[in-house]
Write an enzyme that holds these catalytic residues in place. Structure first.
Site, PDB file in Angstrom:
ATOM      1  N   CYS A 153       0.836  -1.204   0.000  1.00  0.00           N
ATOM      2  CA  CYS A 153       0.000   0.000   0.000  1.00  0.00           C
ATOM      3  C   CYS A 153       0.869   1.251   0.000  1.00  0.00           C
ATOM      4  CB  CYS A 153      -0.918   0.006   1.221  1.00  0.00           C
ATOM      5  SG  CYS A 153      -1.874   1.520   1.365  1.00  0.00           S
ATOM      6  N   CYS A 180      -0.352   4.126   2.275  1.00  0.00           N
ATOM      7  CA  CYS A 180      -0.088   3.920   3.697  1.00  0.00           C
ATOM      8  C   CYS A 180       1.379   4.152   4.015  1.00  0.00           C
ATOM      9  CB  CYS A 180      -0.418   2.490   4.120  1.00  0.00           C
ATOM     10  SG  CYS A 180      -1.907   1.813   3.392  1.00  0.00           S
ATOM     11  N   ASP A 181       2.273   3.588   3.201  1.00  0.00           N
ATOM     12  CA  ASP A 181       3.680   3.481   3.602  1.00  0.00           C
ATOM     13  C   ASP A 181       4.630   4.363   2.796  1.00  0.00           C
ATOM     14  OD1 ASP A 181       2.918   1.559   5.496  1.00  0.00           O
ATOM     15  OD2 ASP A 181       2.981  -0.026   3.988  1.00  0.00           O
TER      16      ASP A 181
END
Lengths: 318, 318
Positions: free
Chosen positions: A130, A133-134
């Protein structure tokens, strides 16, 4: 006792929730992790008609608000099983059981793993599925994106704005993703495209420090030093808990009315054997699934009284 | 010469346009009357996810702007025929001919007529098929709505806010439309519901002055004085000009990939034999049709060079 249980709170489930509540079905949605599902993790969506550019999270917040405005009940619980009780279904969740007349499966799908050494060990320590997200953890570092579809190309573009350099590794010599995304990765100065290459191994001490890649055309194997590996190589539907007909990849088989092999169980969105996994297609599925479920529930009415208090609506008034 | 011609500028066609242009297909849309199609004539839409309440016109303007932002070319012309020229299609319009590799039919559907005496003579003189268009002419007058589906109920509610009184005539004793709309018509003080009734005749001198209705349960026939008659009794797809397989009502038969019986001709939205005619379902169709069309066009590439200048996109750059 409900008319309808919707399992999964992504675009398909939320659209089914909008339609079902407008059809005056007493409806509850169970979502185990995140309202909006996978799309809520997506940086930017540009192809849901009406919103030229919006974050996945913002779009899903609009969907949720829209569904709640008509009275959709949403509960954060994981569904463990669906069993029959006469013409009814019993939905067992982590928070207890509910009975319902009909079910819409809108459980979505999750990223596939590559299955290479180091992938599992370094997940969350440099290996990610993701970018939204990261990605921000890799500012001015070097990362690799693996895959050749829409998601891989899109996330490579996104990561190229954060990381100092992005390697884009694809096992074939042509991408499958949208041409507009292909043009963007080709135009990005800090994206190096490695076509006909595979990721062989992820290595490091406590976190990712490098990878091994192989050029499939020459057989050459080489090490690349980098800090992050983002893997976008396909998806697995979340359908293990339910016993209906599925295709060989686990996607639920349905007809154009969103009926599954099991009467009273309907399906919408990415967990279905749809030709295209998009917000635009999931909403179409969700609308149809709610309509078909309502017709099914009407067909049960001879046997069981309608749950909804506002019934009957057909009393003479004229 | 185009990669893709989209016929019809409603939600299905515009979503196909968004997807096709992002897939970098050289695409033109032909619309003969009004961008947005039938939905642009609708007062309020409450069930397209993301927009809890918006006019049909405003939503379609957003779709159009979205599609144009990626480069969709739109031309106001009526398509007269589609003929084959080898693997290509020739699209004859009122403004001339174009050649294309693929076609998406998104022509929508139009209201059915009742076929009662006076209906045709008084169309535009008190008989209407569009409350949004004509409702405002009936402020503080008496009107009748004929039909029992979503559109009839919705438009009866809308008209009840303008007219002094609305008769709602339905030939059956139960409505087919959404329960939320049923509740609204039942709650409206100035809507009189005539279940199991039919409209027999529309009468007047230069404009509508009254109607004759029959109670199907008792056989009683009576006159009602009123000024407007709004008819919402079904729709007819705009598919007469094209030679592909259709169902008995004229809706185009397709598979789940939006392929018709004719290779290179795809379909989306209300002109298709879809289980549900909604903006939400039309956009799903449009997205799939564009993807399937792109795959078809790719499959022709051996025979004809790609029209799009940005091709080939798969040249090595790494």
């Amino acid at each position: 006792m409900y008319d309808l249980v919707i399992i999964g709170g992504g675009p398909g489930g939320l659209c089914a929730g909008i339609y079902a509540t407008r059809l005056r079905l007493k409806t509850i949605m169970f979502e185990r992790e995140l309202i909006g599902g996978q799309i809520a993790l997506t940086d930017v969506i540009e192809n849901y008609p009406g919103f030229p550019s919006i974050s996945g999270m913002a779009l899903m917040e609009k969907f949720e608000e829209h569904a709640r405005s008509f009275g959709l009940e949403i509960k954060m619980s994981s569904v463990e099983s669906i069993t029959a009780d006469g013409s009814l279904k019993v939905i067992k969740t982590t928070e207890g059981e509910v009975k319902t007349k009909a079910v819409i499966l809108a459980t979505g799908a999750k990223p596939s793993r590559l299955g290479v050494p180091g992938e599992v060990d370094f997940t969350g320590k440099g290996v990610s599925y993701c970018a939204t997200c990261d990605g921000p953890f890799f500012r001015n570092l070097t990362v690799m994106v693996v895959g050749g579809g829409d998601t891989a190309l899109k996330e490579a573009n996104y990561l190229s704005k954060i990381a100092s350099k992005v390697y884009l590794v694809h096992r074939r010599d042509q991408f499958r993703g949208e041409k507009i995304q292909q043009e963007r990765v080709e135009a990005a100065e800090n994206i190096e495209i490695l076509r006909s290459h595979i990721l062989k191994e992820v290595s490091g001490d406590k976190v990712v420090e490098g990878v091994v890649v192989e050029d499939l055309k020459t057989g050459t194997v080489r090490d690349i030093n980098l800090e992050g590996v983002f893997i976008f190589v396909g998806i697995i539907p979340t359908t293990g808990f339910v016993d209906v007909d599925k295709d060989k990849s686990g996607f639920i088989i349905s007809n154009s009315s969103m009926e599954t092999s099991e009467p009273g169980i309907f399906v919408a969105g990415d967990c279905r054997n749809t030709p295209l996994l998009q917000v635009a297609t999931a909403v179409g599925d969700g609308a149809i699934a709610a309509y078909t479920a309502e017709a099914y529930i009407e067909s049960l009415e001879d046997k069981t009284p309608r749950t909804e208090k506002s019934q009957p609506s057909a009393k003479p008034t004229g």
